[in-house]
Design a protein around this motif. Structure first.
Motif, PDB file in Angstrom:
ATOM      1  N   ALA A 128       0.846  -1.197   0.000  1.00  0.00           N
ATOM      2  CA  ALA A 128       0.000   0.000   0.000  1.00  0.00           C
ATOM      3  C   ALA A 128       0.876   1.238   0.000  1.00  0.00           C
ATOM      4  N   GLY A 129       0.402   2.279  -0.655  1.00  0.00           N
ATOM      5  CA  GLY A 129       1.135   3.543  -0.672  1.00  0.00           C
ATOM      6  C   GLY A 129       0.711   4.388  -1.849  1.00  0.00           C
ATOM      7  N   ARG A 130       1.645   5.172  -2.368  1.00  0.00           N
ATOM      8  CA  ARG A 130       1.315   6.072  -3.479  1.00  0.00           C
ATOM      9  C   ARG A 130       2.190   5.775  -4.690  1.00  0.00           C
ATOM     10  N   ASP A 135       3.501  12.303 -15.317  1.00  0.00           N
ATOM     11  CA  ASP A 135       2.888  13.631 -15.431  1.00  0.00           C
ATOM     12  C   ASP A 135       2.731  14.329 -14.084  1.00  0.00           C
ATOM     13  N   GLY A 136       3.197  13.678 -13.005  1.00  0.00           N
ATOM     14  CA  GLY A 136       3.163  14.284 -11.677  1.00  0.00           C
ATOM     15  C   GLY A 136       1.928  13.946 -10.869  1.00  0.00           C
ATOM     16  N   THR A 137       0.928  13.332 -11.468  1.00  0.00           N
ATOM     17  CA  THR A 137      -0.263  12.969 -10.702  1.00  0.00           C
ATOM     18  C   THR A 137       0.046  11.834  -9.729  1.00  0.00           C
ATOM     19  N   GLN A 138      -0.661  11.848  -8.597  1.00  0.00           N
ATOM     20  CA  GLN A 138      -0.433  10.860  -7.550  1.00  0.00           C
ATOM     21  C   GLN A 138      -1.689  10.018  -7.353  1.00  0.00           C
ATOM     22  N   HIS A 139      -1.467   8.728  -7.110  1.00  0.00           N
ATOM     23  CA  HIS A 139      -2.570   7.790  -6.951  1.00  0.00           C
ATOM     24  C   HIS A 139      -2.262   6.857  -5.791  1.00  0.00           C
ATOM     25  N   LEU A 140      -3.248   6.644  -4.923  1.00  0.00           N
ATOM     26  CA  LEU A 140      -3.094   5.690  -3.837  1.00  0.00           C
ATOM     27  C   LEU A 140      -3.435   4.293  -4.324  1.00  0.00           C
ATOM     28  N   THR A 141      -2.706   3.318  -3.795  1.00  0.00           N
ATOM     29  CA  THR A 141      -2.939   1.934  -4.178  1.00  0.00           C
ATOM     30  C   THR A 141      -2.850   1.040  -2.952  1.00  0.00           C
ATOM     31  N   ALA A 142      -3.624  -0.012  -2.935  1.00  0.00           N
ATOM     32  CA  ALA A 142      -3.574  -1.024  -1.881  1.00  0.00           C
ATOM     33  C   ALA A 142      -4.017  -2.344  -2.500  1.00  0.00           C
ATOM     34  N   THR A 143      -3.211  -3.380  -2.332  1.00  0.00           N
ATOM     35  CA  THR A 143      -3.448  -4.615  -3.064  1.00  0.00           C
ATOM     36  C   THR A 143      -4.393  -5.570  -2.364  1.00  0.00           C
ATOM     37  N   GLY A 144      -4.603  -5.422  -1.044  1.00  0.00           N
ATOM     38  CA  GLY A 144      -5.236  -6.503  -0.302  1.00  0.00           C
ATOM     39  C   GLY A 144      -4.245  -7.638  -0.139  1.00  0.00           C
ATOM     40  N   PRO A 145      -4.668  -8.766   0.463  1.00  0.00           N
ATOM     41  CA  PRO A 145      -3.731  -9.858   0.744  1.00  0.00           C
ATOM     42  C   PRO A 145      -2.976 -10.293  -0.513  1.00  0.00           C
ATOM     43  N   LEU A 146      -1.641 -10.248  -0.444  1.00  0.00           N
ATOM     44  CA  LEU A 146      -0.810 -10.507  -1.616  1.00  0.00           C
ATOM     45  C   LEU A 146       0.478 -11.248  -1.275  1.00  0.00           C
ATOM     46  N   LEU A 147       1.079 -10.923  -0.136  1.00  0.00           N
ATOM     47  CA  LEU A 147       2.427 -11.401   0.163  1.00  0.00           C
ATOM     48  C   LEU A 147       2.471 -12.178   1.480  1.00  0.00           C
ATOM     49  N   ARG A 148       3.617 -12.840   1.679  1.00  0.00           N
ATOM     50  CA  ARG A 148       3.855 -13.568   2.928  1.00  0.00           C
ATOM     51  C   ARG A 148       5.352 -13.765   3.099  1.00  0.00           C
ATOM     52  N   PHE A 149       5.834 -13.576   4.331  1.00  0.00           N
ATOM     53  CA  PHE A 149       7.196 -13.962   4.694  1.00  0.00           C
ATOM     54  C   PHE A 149       7.112 -15.390   5.260  1.00  0.00           C
ATOM     55  N   PRO A 150       7.422 -16.420   4.488  1.00  0.00           N
ATOM     56  CA  PRO A 150       7.259 -17.784   4.994  1.00  0.00           C
ATOM     57  C   PRO A 150       8.420 -18.190   5.904  1.00  0.00           C
ATOM     58  N   GLN A 204       3.728   4.309 -16.993  1.00  0.00           N
ATOM     59  CA  GLN A 204       3.741   5.734 -16.649  1.00  0.00           C
ATOM     60  C   GLN A 204       4.145   5.991 -15.198  1.00  0.00           C
ATOM     61  N   ILE A 205       4.431   4.938 -14.432  1.00  0.00           N
ATOM     62  CA  ILE A 205       4.845   5.124 -13.040  1.00  0.00           C
ATOM     63  C   ILE A 205       6.286   5.621 -13.002  1.00  0.00           C
ATOM     64  N   GLY A 206       6.467   6.825 -12.504  1.00  0.00           N
ATOM     65  CA  GLY A 206       7.802   7.401 -12.407  1.00  0.00           C
ATOM     66  C   GLY A 206       8.451   7.202 -11.051  1.00  0.00           C
ATOM     67  N   GLY A 207       7.643   6.988 -10.028  1.00  0.00           N
ATOM     68  CA  GLY A 207       8.163   6.775  -8.678  1.00  0.00           C
ATOM     69  C   GLY A 207       7.066   6.240  -7.787  1.00  0.00           C
ATOM     70  N   TYR A 208       7.457   5.699  -6.636  1.00  0.00           N
ATOM     71  CA  TYR A 208       6.464   5.135  -5.723  1.00  0.00           C
ATOM     72  C   TYR A 208       7.018   5.108  -4.305  1.00  0.00           C
ATOM     73  N   ASP A 209       6.120   5.266  -3.355  1.00  0.00           N
ATOM     74  CA  ASP A 209       6.386   5.086  -1.930  1.00  0.00           C
ATOM     75  C   ASP A 209       5.387   4.049  -1.447  1.00  0.00           C
ATOM     76  N   VAL A 210       5.804   2.802  -1.388  1.00  0.00           N
ATOM     77  CA  VAL A 210       4.900   1.683  -1.112  1.00  0.00           C
ATOM     78  C   VAL A 210       5.473   0.841   0.010  1.00  0.00           C
TER      79      VAL A 210
END
Length: 447
Positions: A128-130, A135-150, A204-210
């Motif tokens: 989850a994050g942005r 083009d500079g626009t920002q979008h929030l994203t959250a995947t729901g259950p996706l990963l696990r440290f086994p 088009q994703i130029g950067g992310y904070d996730v």
């Protein structure tokens, strides 16, 4: 919106807030949504503000500053500030995040802050994050259950119960699927699960904070339903308390106790109530949206400018201001009593903590302690004192940073927890509500 009438109502709403806030960016978006519903106006730092008295907020990245300025506010009106933070210890997505081997797809992550690594094992986790597009626009994203440290099976590590050692680079690589990493794109999954606006083009994703966040729902439990377990209580418990208290204060909710400190200051004005929810506290606060950065000072200066303050009058206003730094603290652990001070041993549901440290790792002094005791008495809320065992290093908060940057008298408080920095922390159901109640008193007080 008045404060929730019972601790059970408050804790249920806290659970809703935490669930809506898997990252600091989601936490401020959810706070802004609630403020909008309560009649606050969002302001843009890039624009000129035509705002003096009223209810306002500003978002800077993962930080939010919200305030209520009374009609009587003038150039020397002081600020009553509750300082919190929106981030929590976790893991942050690296560049080139899609990795893997032996048919497993894995995410490349970097440790963020100081998480209890073992607590993140064998859990269903989300990203989850942005996302920031070219083009500079920002979008929030959250995947729901996706990963696990086994975790490695005990059959392959027979001595694991004698001591678990986790290498942050070798062992903390979560799996998120099966396949060949060369043909997969984790950013594509994030782009598909953008909130609100729908999918975006991953090219088009130029950067992310996730970051990674736990997906297990918060829960009330215990013999008398006295416990509350959730991720990110450090420090969304205080951010939520401040948010609900500020909204209640803006609505004029709650009777004012006879003989209370809800009185006009020297210039005839009630104080300006401020919620300052910073980002990046878990990694030192040194950022444009952290408490070591300029965000709070920038906003206070612009509020003062809107009230026609000169430089001298602004200094006068700051001198009459007060900051309550609210961050989670430690309850006594029944299995490790030797790690705590032998006399000061806070318990869950015993009330919020007053945090004290002789070396100013917490900013509390005698004047701040007296103010806190007075406000808790007016709110009908018990409180507990916390001090570290002399042989245990003491953590710190945004309190000393705020006091140092702005010269505002500051006191450190917070909700007592067990399992701090775990993926799933534990508090009492009464304490967050108590913190909100005394915070509402503080926002109105001539401290």
């Amino acid at each position: 919106m008045p404060l929730q009438s019972t601790a059970a109502d408050h804790i249920r709403d806290l659970g809703d807030y935490v669930s809506a806030s898997p990252s600091s960016f989601h936490a401020v978006q959810e706070a802004a949504r609630r403020l909008d519903e309560a009649g606050f106006t969002g302001l843009d730092e890039l624009e000129t503000w035509d705002a003096a008295a009223g209810r306002f907020y500003v978002i800077r990245d993962g930080a939010l500053i919200a305030w209520v300025a009374p009609e009587s506010a003038g150039p020397t009106t002081g600020f009553n500030i509750l300082g919190t933070h929106t981030d929590s210890p976790s893991f942050k997505l690296k560049p080139k995040p899609t990795t893997g081997k032996f048919g497993w797809l894995q995410a490349g992550v970097e440790v963020y802050g100081g998480p209890l690594l073992n607590s993140w094992l064998d859990r269903e986790l989300q990203l989850a994050g942005r996302l920031v597009l070219l083009d500079g626009t920002q979008h929030l994203t959250a995947t729901g259950p996706l990963l696990r440290f086994p975790q490695l099976a005990i059959h392959l590590d027979r001595a694991v119960n004698e001591g678990l050692t986790l290498d942050k680079q070798q062992h903390m690589n979560p799996v998120f699927g099966l396949g060949d990493a060369a043909g997969e794109d984790l950013l594509g999954l994030l782009a598909d699960r953008v909130s609100g606006s729908g999918p975006v083009d991953p090219a088009q994703i130029g950067g992310y904070d996730v970051v990674i966040a736990d997906t297990q729902a918060p829960a009330v439990f215990g013999a008398k339903s006295e416990f509350f377990a959730s991720g990110r209580l450090d420090n969304l418990s205080a951010t939520h308390a401040g948010l609900t208290a500020l909204i209640a204060h803006a609505a004029g909710a709650g009777p004012r106790a006879e003989g209370s400190t809800d009185a006009a200051g020297a210039n005839g004005s009630a104080p300006i109530a401020v919620l300052a929810a910073f980002d990046h506290e878990e990694i030192g606060s040194a950022s444009r949206s952290g408490a070591s950065g300029p965000v709070l000072e920038d906003i206070l200066v612009r509020i003062s400018d809107g009230l026609g303050a000169s430089v001298s009058q602004r200094r006068q206003a700051l001198a009459s201001s007060f900051c309550v730094s609210a961050d989670a603290g430690h309850a006594v652990h029944p299995n490790y009593p030797e790690r705590h001070d032998p006399v000061n041993r806070p318990v869950l549901n015993g009330g919020p903590l007053l945090k004290i440290n002789a070396n100013q790792r917490y900013a509390t002094d005698a004047a701040g302690a007296a103010m806190w005791a007075r406000l808790c008495g007016e709110a009908g809320v018990p409180y507990q004192e916390f001090v570290s065992n002399n042989v245990m290093p003491c953590g710190s908060t945004i309190g000393p940073l705020t006091a140092t940057r702005l010269g505002i008298r500051t006191v450190d408080v917070g909700v007592p927890l067990l399992s701090m920095h775990s993926a799933r922390e534990l508090c009492g159901v009464e304490d967050p509500h108590s913190l909100a109640k005394v915070t509402e008193r503080f926002f109105a007080a001539n401290a």
